[in-house]
Structure formats: C-alpha cells, structure tokens
Scaffold this active site. Structure first.
Site, PDB file in Angstrom:
ATOM      1  N   GLY A 188      -2.589  -0.299   6.220  1.00 50.60           N
ATOM      2  CA  GLY A 188      -1.564  -0.602   6.900  1.00 50.60           C
ATOM      3  C   GLY A 188      -1.593  -2.003   7.416  1.00 50.60           C
ATOM      4  N   GLY A 189      -2.400  -3.074   6.847  1.00 49.67           N
ATOM      5  CA  GLY A 189      -2.385  -4.208   7.179  1.00 49.67           C
ATOM      6  C   GLY A 189      -1.698  -5.120   6.105  1.00 49.67           C
ATOM      7  N   LEU A 236       2.388  -2.716   0.899  1.00 48.19           N
ATOM      8  CA  LEU A 236       3.530  -1.445   1.181  1.00 48.19           C
ATOM      9  C   LEU A 236       3.084  -0.868   2.580  1.00 48.19           C
ATOM     10  CD1 LEU A 236       3.510   0.217  -2.306  1.00 48.19           C
ATOM     11  CD2 LEU A 236       4.696  -1.601  -1.586  1.00 48.19           C
ATOM     12  N   ARG A 272     -14.239   5.092   2.022  1.00 49.67           N
ATOM     13  CA  ARG A 272     -15.192   5.759   1.373  1.00 49.67           C
ATOM     14  C   ARG A 272     -16.199   6.161   2.147  1.00 49.67           C
ATOM     15  NH1 ARG A 272     -15.836   0.377  -2.320  1.00 49.67           N
ATOM     16  NH2 ARG A 272     -15.405  -0.451  -0.407  1.00 49.67           N
ATOM     17  N   TYR A 326       1.867   6.708 -13.040  1.00 54.13           N
ATOM     18  CA  TYR A 326       0.868   6.946 -14.178  1.00 54.13           C
ATOM     19  C   TYR A 326      -0.099   8.130 -13.952  1.00 54.13           C
ATOM     20  CZ  TYR A 326      -2.060   3.513 -12.311  1.00 54.13           C
ATOM     21  OH  TYR A 326      -3.046   2.504 -11.426  1.00 54.13           O
ATOM     22  N   PRO A 354       5.089   5.584  -6.885  1.00 59.78           N
ATOM     23  CA  PRO A 354       6.051   4.307  -7.114  1.00 59.78           C
ATOM     24  C   PRO A 354       5.802   3.538  -8.420  1.00 59.78           C
ATOM     25  CG  PRO A 354       4.621   4.070  -5.026  1.00 59.78           C
ATOM     26  CD  PRO A 354       4.074   5.270  -6.056  1.00 59.78           C
TER      27      PRO A 354
HETATM   28  C1  HXC Z   1     -14.542  -4.791 -14.402  1.00 61.40           C
HETATM   29  C2  HXC Z   1     -14.868  -4.771 -12.017  1.00 61.40           C
HETATM   30  C3  HXC Z   1     -13.857  -5.918 -12.062  1.00 61.40           C
HETATM   31  C4  HXC Z   1     -13.075  -6.258 -12.985  1.00 61.40           C
HETATM   32  C5  HXC Z   1     -14.979  -5.462  -9.849  1.00 61.40           C
HETATM   33  N1  HXC Z   1     -15.539  -4.795 -10.953  1.00 61.40           N
HETATM   34  N2  HXC Z   1     -13.809  -5.936 -10.523  1.00 61.40           N
HETATM   35  N3  HXC Z   1     -15.366  -4.432 -13.418  1.00 61.40           N
HETATM   36  N4  HXC Z   1     -13.482  -5.595 -14.461  1.00 61.40           N
HETATM   37  N5  HXC Z   1     -11.997  -6.767 -13.026  1.00 61.40           N
HETATM   38  C6  HXC Z   1     -16.649  -3.746 -10.735  1.00 61.40           C
HETATM   39  C7  HXC Z   1     -17.790  -4.551  -9.880  1.00 61.40           C
HETATM   40  O1  HXC Z   1     -18.579  -5.721 -11.155  1.00 61.40           O
HETATM   41  C8  HXC Z   1     -18.529  -3.775  -9.299  1.00 61.40           C
HETATM   42  O2  HXC Z   1     -19.616  -3.084 -10.274  1.00 61.40           O
HETATM   43  C9  HXC Z   1     -17.813  -2.702  -8.965  1.00 61.40           C
HETATM   44  O3  HXC Z   1     -16.251  -3.059  -9.683  1.00 61.40           O
HETATM   45  C10 HXC Z   1     -17.244  -2.726  -7.374  1.00 61.40           C
HETATM   46  O4  HXC Z   1     -17.081  -4.229  -7.263  1.00 61.40           O
HETATM   47  P1  HXC Z   1     -16.794  -4.879  -5.870  1.00 61.40           P
HETATM   48  O5  HXC Z   1     -16.260  -6.245  -6.040  1.00 61.40           O
HETATM   49  O6  HXC Z   1     -18.377  -4.856  -5.284  1.00 61.40           O
HETATM   50  O7  HXC Z   1     -16.144  -3.898  -4.989  1.00 61.40           O
HETATM   51  P2  HXC Z   1     -15.332  -3.958  -3.352  1.00 61.40           P
HETATM   52  O8  HXC Z   1     -15.807  -5.230  -2.811  1.00 61.40           O
HETATM   53  O9  HXC Z   1     -15.560  -2.856  -2.787  1.00 61.40           O
HETATM   54  O10 HXC Z   1     -13.882  -4.257  -4.041  1.00 61.40           O
HETATM   55  C11 HXC Z   1     -13.185  -3.062  -4.476  1.00 61.40           C
HETATM   56  C12 HXC Z   1     -12.245  -3.625  -5.402  1.00 61.40           C
HETATM   57  C13 HXC Z   1     -11.261  -4.741  -5.042  1.00 61.40           C
HETATM   58  C14 HXC Z   1     -11.227  -2.429  -5.990  1.00 61.40           C
HETATM   59  C15 HXC Z   1     -13.008  -4.328  -6.979  1.00 61.40           C
HETATM   60  O11 HXC Z   1     -10.326  -5.272  -5.913  1.00 61.40           O
HETATM   61  C16 HXC Z   1     -10.524  -4.345  -3.707  1.00 61.40           C
HETATM   62  O12 HXC Z   1     -10.983  -4.457  -2.548  1.00 61.40           O
HETATM   63  N6  HXC Z   1      -9.380  -4.066  -3.972  1.00 61.40           N
HETATM   64  C17 HXC Z   1      -8.480  -3.545  -2.761  1.00 61.40           C
HETATM   65  C18 HXC Z   1      -6.967  -3.693  -2.914  1.00 61.40           C
HETATM   66  C19 HXC Z   1      -6.397  -3.280  -4.339  1.00 61.40           C
HETATM   67  O13 HXC Z   1      -7.193  -3.108  -5.156  1.00 61.40           O
HETATM   68  N7  HXC Z   1      -5.082  -3.249  -4.321  1.00 61.40           N
HETATM   69  C20 HXC Z   1      -4.419  -2.828  -5.358  1.00 61.40           C
HETATM   70  C21 HXC Z   1      -3.809  -1.344  -5.483  1.00 61.40           C
HETATM   71  S1  HXC Z   1      -2.540  -1.560  -6.473  1.00 61.40           S
HETATM   72  P3  HXC Z   1     -21.013  -3.310 -10.536  1.00 61.40           P
HETATM   73  O14 HXC Z   1     -21.590  -2.468 -11.545  1.00 61.40           O
HETATM   74  O15 HXC Z   1     -21.083  -4.933 -11.112  1.00 61.40           O
HETATM   75  O16 HXC Z   1     -21.643  -3.201  -9.138  1.00 61.40           O
HETATM   76  C22 HXC Z   1      -2.130   0.013  -7.285  1.00 61.40           C
HETATM   77  C23 HXC Z   1      -1.198   0.083  -7.837  1.00 61.40           C
HETATM   78  C24 HXC Z   1      -0.727   0.921  -8.883  1.00 61.40           C
HETATM   79  O17 HXC Z   1      -3.395   0.850  -7.038  1.00 61.40           O
HETATM   80  C25 HXC Z   1       0.428   1.047  -9.702  1.00 61.40           C
HETATM   81  C26 HXC Z   1       1.103  -0.362 -10.158  1.00 61.40           C
HETATM   82  C27 HXC Z   1       2.288  -0.232 -10.969  1.00 61.40           C
HETATM   83  P1  NAP Z   2      -2.465  -3.916  -1.360  1.00 61.94           P
HETATM   84  O1  NAP Z   2      -1.965  -4.755  -0.333  1.00 61.94           O
HETATM   85  O2  NAP Z   2      -3.783  -4.481  -1.903  1.00 61.94           O
HETATM   86  O3  NAP Z   2      -3.004  -2.599  -0.350  1.00 61.94           O
HETATM   87  C1  NAP Z   2      -4.090  -1.775  -0.758  1.00 61.94           C
HETATM   88  C2  NAP Z   2      -4.583  -1.535   0.929  1.00 61.94           C
HETATM   89  O4  NAP Z   2      -5.761  -0.757   0.732  1.00 61.94           O
HETATM   90  C3  NAP Z   2      -5.230  -3.040   1.664  1.00 61.94           C
HETATM   91  O5  NAP Z   2      -4.544  -3.051   2.610  1.00 61.94           O
HETATM   92  C4  NAP Z   2      -6.624  -2.877   1.706  1.00 61.94           C
HETATM   93  O6  NAP Z   2      -7.120  -3.452   2.861  1.00 61.94           O
HETATM   94  C5  NAP Z   2      -6.910  -1.296   1.675  1.00 61.94           C
HETATM   95  N1  NAP Z   2      -7.971  -0.762   1.423  1.00 61.94           N
HETATM   96  C6  NAP Z   2      -8.628  -1.000   0.096  1.00 61.94           C
HETATM   97  N2  NAP Z   2      -9.878  -0.518   0.172  1.00 61.94           N
HETATM   98  C7  NAP Z   2     -10.037   0.089   0.852  1.00 61.94           C
HETATM   99  C8  NAP Z   2     -11.172   0.877   1.495  1.00 61.94           C
HETATM  100  N3  NAP Z   2     -12.158   1.149   1.069  1.00 61.94           N
HETATM  101  N4  NAP Z   2     -11.166   1.268   2.859  1.00 61.94           N
HETATM  102  C9  NAP Z   2      -9.841   1.313   3.669  1.00 61.94           C
HETATM  103  N5  NAP Z   2      -8.739   0.497   3.198  1.00 61.94           N
HETATM  104  C10 NAP Z   2      -8.882  -0.107   1.850  1.00 61.94           C
HETATM  105  O7  NAP Z   2      -1.610  -3.023  -2.419  1.00 61.94           O
HETATM  106  P2  NAP Z   2      -0.054  -2.293  -2.154  1.00 61.94           P
HETATM  107  O8  NAP Z   2       0.468  -2.723  -3.524  1.00 61.94           O
HETATM  108  O9  NAP Z   2       0.402  -2.499  -1.175  1.00 61.94           O
HETATM  109  O10 NAP Z   2      -0.635  -0.941  -2.552  1.00 61.94           O
HETATM  110  C11 NAP Z   2      -0.540  -0.001  -1.401  1.00 61.94           C
HETATM  111  C12 NAP Z   2      -0.525   1.573  -2.163  1.00 61.94           C
HETATM  112  O11 NAP Z   2       0.670   1.509  -3.043  1.00 61.94           O
HETATM  113  C13 NAP Z   2      -1.808   1.756  -3.042  1.00 61.94           C
HETATM  114  O12 NAP Z   2      -2.113   3.157  -2.964  1.00 61.94           O
HETATM  115  C14 NAP Z   2      -1.424   1.610  -4.358  1.00 61.94           C
HETATM  116  O13 NAP Z   2      -2.043   2.254  -5.337  1.00 61.94           O
HETATM  117  C15 NAP Z   2       0.096   2.083  -4.232  1.00 61.94           C
HETATM  118  N6  NAP Z   2       1.033   1.451  -5.309  1.00 61.94           N
HETATM  119  C16 NAP Z   2       1.480   0.088  -5.448  1.00 61.94           C
HETATM  120  C17 NAP Z   2       2.272  -0.133  -6.464  1.00 61.94           C
HETATM  121  C18 NAP Z   2       2.791  -1.600  -6.362  1.00 61.94           C
HETATM  122  O14 NAP Z   2       3.397  -1.743  -7.626  1.00 61.94           O
HETATM  123  N7  NAP Z   2       2.727  -2.452  -5.561  1.00 61.94           N
HETATM  124  C19 NAP Z   2       2.653   0.804  -7.449  1.00 61.94           C
HETATM  125  C20 NAP Z   2       2.397   2.089  -7.392  1.00 61.94           C
HETATM  126  C21 NAP Z   2       1.546   2.401  -6.223  1.00 61.94           C
HETATM  127  P3  NAP Z   2      -8.474  -4.041   3.061  1.00 61.94           P
HETATM  128  O15 NAP Z   2      -8.775  -4.948   1.961  1.00 61.94           O
HETATM  129  O16 NAP Z   2      -8.382  -4.573   4.318  1.00 61.94           O
HETATM  130  O17 NAP Z   2      -9.362  -2.973   3.020  1.00 61.94           O
END
Ligand code: HXC
Ligand code: NAP
Length: 333
Positions: free
Chosen positions: A65-66, A69, A117, A197, A238
C-alpha cells in the site's frame, strides 16, 4: 510500416499495379511516441465515483500500500472514509505514504511492516490491524515482485522469490484474515490484483504469470467455498498503468510503453485513479453480488493482441476497396 502491412501492400501492389497510383499503404500515421490520437476519445476520470462516506466505519488491509497502485487504492478508499492498514517491507516508505494520505483525506492510515512471504510477519501485521481498527472489512492483495528475464536465466531462488511474493504471499494474507473472519462470523470483500497475462501466459515473466494464474484460481475456489461465511473474493487483471515499481523492472529501456499504446484501442495506458475507482466499487457493498470474478481492466490490450485478423486495422480505405474487389471477384469460385 509493420511486416504485415508491408506484405499486404506488396501483394496489393502486384495485383493492382496498373490500377492504383499513389496509394499510401499505411492507413493511420500514428506517432511512435507521446500522445496517441485515439487517447483523447477515452477520457480519464480521476474523482471518486462512489458517494462520499461509502467506506465510513470500514477497515481496509492492503499489501504493497505504500507505492504505485496500492497507494492509489489506499488514497481512494481513505477519501471515501475508510481507515486503512498499509503493509509492505519498507516501513519508511509506508510511513511517508500513511502520513501523506492521512493529511489529505482526514482518514486514519496505519503503516505496518511485513514481508508477505513470511506467514509469521503477516500474522503480526494482522494482529496490529485488529488492535488498532478491528478485523478488516476489505482485504486487498496488491503486493508483487516481478522482473523481465529469459526464463532460462532464472535460478531456483529467482523463481521462488516471485512466486513466494505473489502466490504464497496472497495465500498467507487471505488465509490468516479469512480464518479470523470465519471465527468471528464476519463477512468481508477480498480483492487481488493480478494481470492480463495470468490468462494467456507471457514470455519473459513466467514466474509472475504462473503465480498470478494461481491467485486467480485461489480466488475462484474460495469464492465458492467461503460464500457461506459472507466472504466475497474477486480479482482485477490490469494492463499497463505507469508506476515506478513496475516500469523500472518491466520496461527498463522505456521502449515497451510506446509500442503498447499502438496496440491499445484506447491509445493510452491506464491511470492509477481509474483502477482505484474500479477497486473501490468491487470491494463496496454496491458489488455485493459480484464474487469469483476476474475483471480485465486493460484498455482493450488483451483482445487486441488476441484476434486473428486484428492487424487488419492497419489496412487503409483504398486497400479495403481493392481487397473488396478481389473478394467479390472470387464469388462463385
Ligand atoms: C534474473 C534476477 C533478477 C533479474 C533478481 N534476480 N533480479 N534474476 N534477472 N533481473 C534473482 C536474484 O539473483 C536472486 O536469485 C533472486 O532473484 C532474488 O533476488 P533478490 O534481489 O535477492 O530478491 P529481493 O530482494 O527479495 O527482491 C525481490 C525482487 C525485487 C522481486 C527481485 O525486484 C523487488 O523487491 N520487487 C518488488 C516490487 C516489484 O517487483 N514491483 C513490480 C510489480 S509489477 P539468486 O539465485 O541469485 O539468489 C507487476 C506488473 C505486471 O507485477 C504486469 C505489467 C503489465
Ligand atoms: P509497485 O509500486 O512496485 O508495488 C509493489 C508493492 O509490493 C510495493 O509497494 C512493495 O513494497 C510491495 N512488496 C513487494 N514485495 C513484497 C513483500 N515480499 N512483502 C510485502 N510487500 C511487498 O508496483 P505496482 O505497479 O503498483 O504494482 C501493484 C500491483 O499491480 C502488483 O500486484 C502488480 O503485479 C499489479 N499490476 C501492475 C501493473 C502495472 O502496469 N503497474 C499491471 C498489472 C498488474 P516494498 O518494496 O516496501 O515491500
């Protein structure tokens, strides 16, 4: 000109080379960047569509929520009177957002750190929600992890990381709160944010696609199972909506965003307030009869990518005249 358009143009040119002069083959000259001409026909409504105070006295629990979306949905629900618990890993980000939204809306917003997690931290976050505001009436599984990568590059931990956040995290939150609601004989509305997807699958985001599909299956399963407890569960799937979190990981070069607008019938990306309005409807009592549903919310991207003949939208009026003649000529053959 796309490969398809070139092929059509080439074929038509060969067949009708004596009949056509100066035909421009690419019908719509759409700019590659910036505002798409169609976008102005799809206005963005940013104000809350539900009546003020629709969520007065209601408690919302939202993961992620921080930012992005999640922040947008929190703002909308707080504007409509809800008290909201926002949770994710980064407490500093959560606290800044909570203070900003509380000041803007006058509603209470509580920041609680939790990693979805980890079922133990989820349990503690729910404890804090219950202590501050009571059991939630609305739960939004919005937290996600994602990045584009060829799947053959993924380590087991990379796969586990995404599926743990998206699928297991949504399950831990849903089960933790669901069990407490059932014990307290209190209904609620759950909403999970998936993606288009989840239905089709997608190259380069396979762990996310698999996990989001799992969230949709969980939602439909529990909608059937928990209806008897007054619990509704739905998803929004979305298409692209610009957020820093998503686009930094899915479009690091910035190329995807312009090409996707070309595919959209709406010619534009979605906006945060638009999904916030849909979410607020789905978790409100106006949607009491909606459960087990996945609402695609994508400006038409999914259907535009899917139809076998959709690329014909690039055919010009002159080309259609010629093709119609060709088709009519085959009548009776
Ligand atoms: C390959 C990768 C990688 C990359 C990380 N890894 N990034 N592998 N290519 N680009 C691997 C790492 O090497 C590691 O494996 C494992 O993934 C975990 O990575 P960490 O960095 O240790 O994980 P963590 O710190 O927990 O961070 C999680 C994260 C990070 C998912 C990698 O990006 C994150 O915190 N994301 C949160 C927000 C987010 O992703 N928002 C987007 C949502 S948008 P090894 O084996 O090396 O240990 C979305 C939209 C969908 O879902 C639709 C859009 C149209
Ligand atoms: P975002 O800003 O990166 O949001 C992801 C949120 O998840 C962050 O606030 C992050 O906060 C939190 N998060 C990640 N890992 C977490 C964990 N282990 N525990 C608790 N919180 C965690 O991206 P967004 O675009 O707003 O995405 C929101 C949602 O919309 C997601 O489900 C995404 O798949 C979906 N979505 C987005 C799009 C798009 O185009 N933007 C399209 C389709 C679907 P912390 O880093 O503080 O944990």
């Amino acid at each position: 000109m796309s490969a398809f358009s070139s092929r059509v143009a080439g074929k038509l040119h060969r067949v009708f080379k004596n009949k056509i002069k100066n035909v421009r083959y690419l019908s719509v000259s759409t700019p590659c960047c910036g505002e798409h001409p169609q976008a102005k026909m799809f206005p963005v409504m940013r104000t809350p569509m539900l009546p003020a105070d629709s969520f007065k006295g209601k408690t919302v629990f939202i993961t992620g929520g921080g930012t992005g979306l999640g922040k947008g949905m929190t703002t909308m629900l707080a504007r409509l009177g809800a008290q909201v618990v926002i949770t994710s890993r980064k407490i500093d980000v959560l606290e800044t957002t909570a203070a900003e939204i509380a000041e803007e809306t006058g509603s209470k917003v509580l920041a609680v750190a939790a990693d979805v997690r980890d079922p133990e931290t989820v349990k503690k976050a729910v404890d804090q929600c219950v202590e501050a505001f009571g059991l939630p009436n609305v739960v939004i599984n919005n937290a996600a992890g994602n990045f584009i990568s060829p799947s053959e590059r993924l380590s087991p931990n990379a796969w586990r990381t995404i599926t743990d956040i998206v699928l297991n995290g949504s399950a831990y939150v849903t089960l933790e709160i669901g069990k407490r609601l059932i014990a307290a004989e209190q209904g609620a509305a759950f909403l999970s944010i998936t993606t288009i997807y989840a239905e089709s699958g997608s190259a380069y985001v396979s762990p996310s696609a698999a996990a989001k599909a799992g969230v949709e299956a969980m939602t439909k399963s529990l909608a059937s199972e928990w209806g008897k407890y007054g619990i509704r569960l739905n998803c929004i799937a979305p298409g692209p909506i610009h957020t820093v979190g998503a686009f930094s990981r899915l479009d690091p070069t910035g190329q995807f965003i312009d090409s996707v607008k070309e595919i959209m019938p709406s010619g534009r990306l979605g906006e945060v307030e638009e999904i916030a309005n849909l979410a607020s409807y789905l978790v409100s009592d106006y949607a009491s009869w909606v459960t087990g549903e996945v609402v695609r919310f994508d400006g038409g991207e999914f259907v535009s990518r899917a139809g076998s003949f959709n690329e014909l939208r690039q055919v010009s009026k002159e080309q259609w005249d010629l093709m119609e003649q060709m088709i009519r000529k085959t009548k009776g053959s």
